[in-house]
Write a protein that holds these residues in place. Structure first.
Motif, short mmCIF file in Angstrom:
data_model
loop_
_atom_site.label_atom_id
_atom_site.label_comp_id
_atom_site.label_asym_id
_atom_site.label_seq_id
_atom_site.Cartn_x
_atom_site.Cartn_y
_atom_site.Cartn_z
N ASN A 165 -140.50 77.59 -57.15
CA ASN A 165 -141.63 76.67 -56.95
C ASN A 165 -141.23 75.20 -57.02
OD1 ASN A 165 -144.32 76.89 -56.15
ND2 ASN A 165 -145.12 76.48 -58.19
N LEU A 166 -139.94 74.93 -56.80
CA LEU A 166 -139.45 73.56 -56.76
C LEU A 166 -139.12 73.20 -55.32
CD1 LEU A 166 -137.05 73.65 -59.85
CD2 LEU A 166 -139.35 72.70 -59.76
N ALA A 167 -139.57 72.02 -54.90
CA ALA A 167 -139.36 71.58 -53.53
C ALA A 167 -137.89 71.32 -53.26
CB ALA A 167 -140.17 70.32 -53.26
N LEU A 168 -137.51 71.38 -51.98
CA LEU A 168 -136.13 71.12 -51.59
C LEU A 168 -135.66 69.76 -52.06
CD1 LEU A 168 -135.53 72.43 -47.94
CD2 LEU A 168 -134.30 73.05 -50.02
N ALA A 169 -136.53 68.76 -52.06
CA ALA A 169 -136.13 67.41 -52.46
C ALA A 169 -135.57 67.39 -53.88
CB ALA A 169 -137.32 66.45 -52.35
N ILE A 170 -136.11 68.22 -54.75
CA ILE A 170 -135.63 68.28 -56.13
C ILE A 170 -134.23 68.88 -56.17
CG2 ILE A 170 -136.04 69.32 -58.40
CD1 ILE A 170 -139.04 69.19 -57.77
N HIS A 171 -134.02 69.95 -55.44
CA HIS A 171 -132.69 70.58 -55.39
C HIS A 171 -131.68 69.64 -54.75
CE1 HIS A 171 -134.07 74.53 -56.71
NE2 HIS A 171 -135.12 74.35 -55.95
N HIS A 172 -132.08 68.96 -53.71
CA HIS A 172 -131.14 68.10 -52.99
C HIS A 172 -130.76 66.87 -53.82
CE1 HIS A 172 -132.18 69.94 -48.82
NE2 HIS A 172 -131.56 70.76 -49.62
N LYS A 173 -131.66 66.39 -54.64
CA LYS A 173 -131.30 65.31 -55.56
C LYS A 173 -130.20 65.76 -56.51
CE LYS A 173 -133.34 62.11 -58.94
NZ LYS A 173 -132.57 62.50 -60.14
N LYS A 174 -130.31 67.01 -56.97
CA LYS A 174 -129.27 67.54 -57.88
C LYS A 174 -127.95 67.72 -57.15
CE LYS A 174 -130.14 68.22 -61.38
NZ LYS A 174 -130.02 67.33 -62.57
N LEU A 175 -128.00 68.19 -55.90
CA LEU A 175 -126.77 68.32 -55.12
C LEU A 175 -126.08 66.97 -54.96
CD1 LEU A 175 -127.67 70.77 -52.19
CD2 LEU A 175 -126.51 71.28 -54.34
N ARG A 176 -126.86 65.92 -54.68
CA ARG A 176 -126.28 64.59 -54.51
C ARG A 176 -125.65 64.10 -55.80
NH1 ARG A 176 -131.10 63.80 -51.58
NH2 ARG A 176 -132.05 62.67 -53.32
N GLU A 177 -126.28 64.37 -56.92
CA GLU A 177 -125.74 63.94 -58.21
C GLU A 177 -124.41 64.64 -58.52
OE1 GLU A 177 -130.02 63.03 -60.45
OE2 GLU A 177 -128.90 64.86 -60.89
N ILE A 178 -124.36 65.96 -58.26
CA ILE A 178 -123.13 66.71 -58.52
C ILE A 178 -122.02 66.23 -57.60
CG2 ILE A 178 -122.05 68.98 -58.50
CD1 ILE A 178 -124.84 70.15 -59.10
N ARG A 179 -122.36 66.07 -56.33
CA ARG A 179 -121.35 65.64 -55.36
C ARG A 179 -120.83 64.25 -55.68
NH1 ARG A 179 -120.68 67.51 -49.48
NH2 ARG A 179 -118.93 66.23 -48.83
N ALA A 180 -121.73 63.34 -56.07
CA ALA A 180 -121.31 61.98 -56.40
C ALA A 180 -120.34 61.98 -57.57
CB ALA A 180 -122.53 61.11 -56.71
N LEU A 181 -120.62 62.83 -58.56
CA LEU A 181 -119.72 62.91 -59.71
C LEU A 181 -118.37 63.50 -59.30
CD1 LEU A 181 -119.31 62.50 -62.72
CD2 LEU A 181 -120.37 64.73 -63.12
N ALA A 182 -118.40 64.56 -58.50
CA ALA A 182 -117.14 65.19 -58.08
C ALA A 182 -116.31 64.25 -57.21
CB ALA A 182 -117.45 66.48 -57.32
N GLU A 183 -116.98 63.42 -56.44
CA GLU A 183 -116.25 62.52 -55.54
C GLU A 183 -115.61 61.34 -56.25
OE1 GLU A 183 -119.23 61.70 -52.60
OE2 GLU A 183 -118.50 63.31 -51.26
N THR A 184 -115.80 61.23 -57.56
CA THR A 184 -115.10 60.19 -58.32
C THR A 184 -113.65 60.56 -58.56
OG1 THR A 184 -115.72 61.11 -60.48
CG2 THR A 184 -117.22 59.50 -59.49
N VAL A 185 -113.27 61.81 -58.20
CA VAL A 185 -111.88 62.22 -58.34
C VAL A 185 -111.06 61.62 -57.20
CG1 VAL A 185 -110.31 64.19 -58.41
CG2 VAL A 185 -112.57 64.37 -59.42
#
Length: 265
Positions: free
Chosen positions: A242-262
């Protein structure tokens, strides 16, 4: 580009991002699972000739229509695509009521070489041993409750629709990793070696599966062609829990941004 002090710090940072209580009162589970993402990453990265078996599919008998829920097949398909992209052989196990949703999710992800096993449990165990599976990862898969019956979040016994894939998960000789969100999922009862709470997509070398466009395509394929329903609303909708895609995609962006600091990513 800034570099984290060490990979452990990076993985711990991702774990903090993914452990978010969305109203299920599961902070105690997060405490119990602390460090689980690092343990799982080490288990996978530290093994040679890794071959992964994914277990997923959570049937919603009172859904409109009755079908597998979106949570599980979508994440498993994205993870399968990530493994495939880095050359890790992968299979997926489910049961017959959830097979079509899992197959649709894999097709939506472009993970065309991932076989779906939905036979009797003993047959799958033999097949996985013959295939040399080294790690079993259960993702949002209903497991046995305290009374031995597989029950959903509403306490409904769904054993008529649920193969005992707990037995596959525990059969070995593979290492075990469980991914859940505080419901009655495999691994939540007897705590495997690694336990990960909430949504997980692993590793800086698998960033391709952290893609919003791909995620939407996989969810759409699962809902339309599976079919699949939201496990909370029980509707055939483009939502997960029951969570909209926008909520999931915000989390994907946060994870990716952190991983891309490598460096080098």
């Amino acid at each position: 580009m800034a570099t984290p002090a060490d990979p452990h710090s990076l993985i711990d940072g991702i774990e903090r991002l993914i452990q978010v209580d969305v109203g299920r009162n599961i902070n105690a589970l997060f405490d119990a699972a602390k460090g689980g993402l690092w343990a799982a990453a080490c288990a996978l990265a530290g093994s040679s000739a890794v071959r992964v078996g994914l277990i997923t599919g959570f049937y919603v008998p009172l859904g409109s229509p009755p079908a597998a829920e979106t949570d599980g097949p979508v994440g498993a398909a994205l993870l399968a695509k990530g493994f495939e992209d880095v050359g890790v052989a992968c299979r997926l196990a489910s049961d017959e009521p959830c097979r079509s949703a899992c197959s649709a999710a894999l097709a939506g992800a472009g993970a065309f070489h991932v076989a779906v096993d939905a036979d009797d449990v003993d047959t799958i165990i033999d097949r996985w041993r013959h295939a040399g599976i080294t790690h079993a990862i259960s993702i949002e898969r209903c497991g046995r409750s305290a009374d031995g019956a597989p029950r959903n979040m509403r306490g409904l016994d769904i054993s008529s629709y649920t193969a005992p894939l707990d037995e596959l998960f525990a059969a070995g000789p593979w290492e075990t990793i469980a991914v859940g969100d505080g419901g009655n999922e495999i691994g939540m009862g007897y705590l495997p070696r690694q336990l990960i709470a909430q949504h997980v997509e692993h590793g800086e070398t698998m960033l391709g599966c952290l893609d919003e466009t791909l995620d939407k395509a996989v969810l759409e394929a699962t809902v339309v062609r599976g079919p699949a329903v939201d496990g909370v609303s029980r509707l055939r909708a483009m939502t997960v829990d029951n969570l909209a895609l926008a909520i999931h995609h915000k989390k994907l962006r946060e994870i990716r941004a952190l991983a891309e600091t490598v460096d080098g990513v």
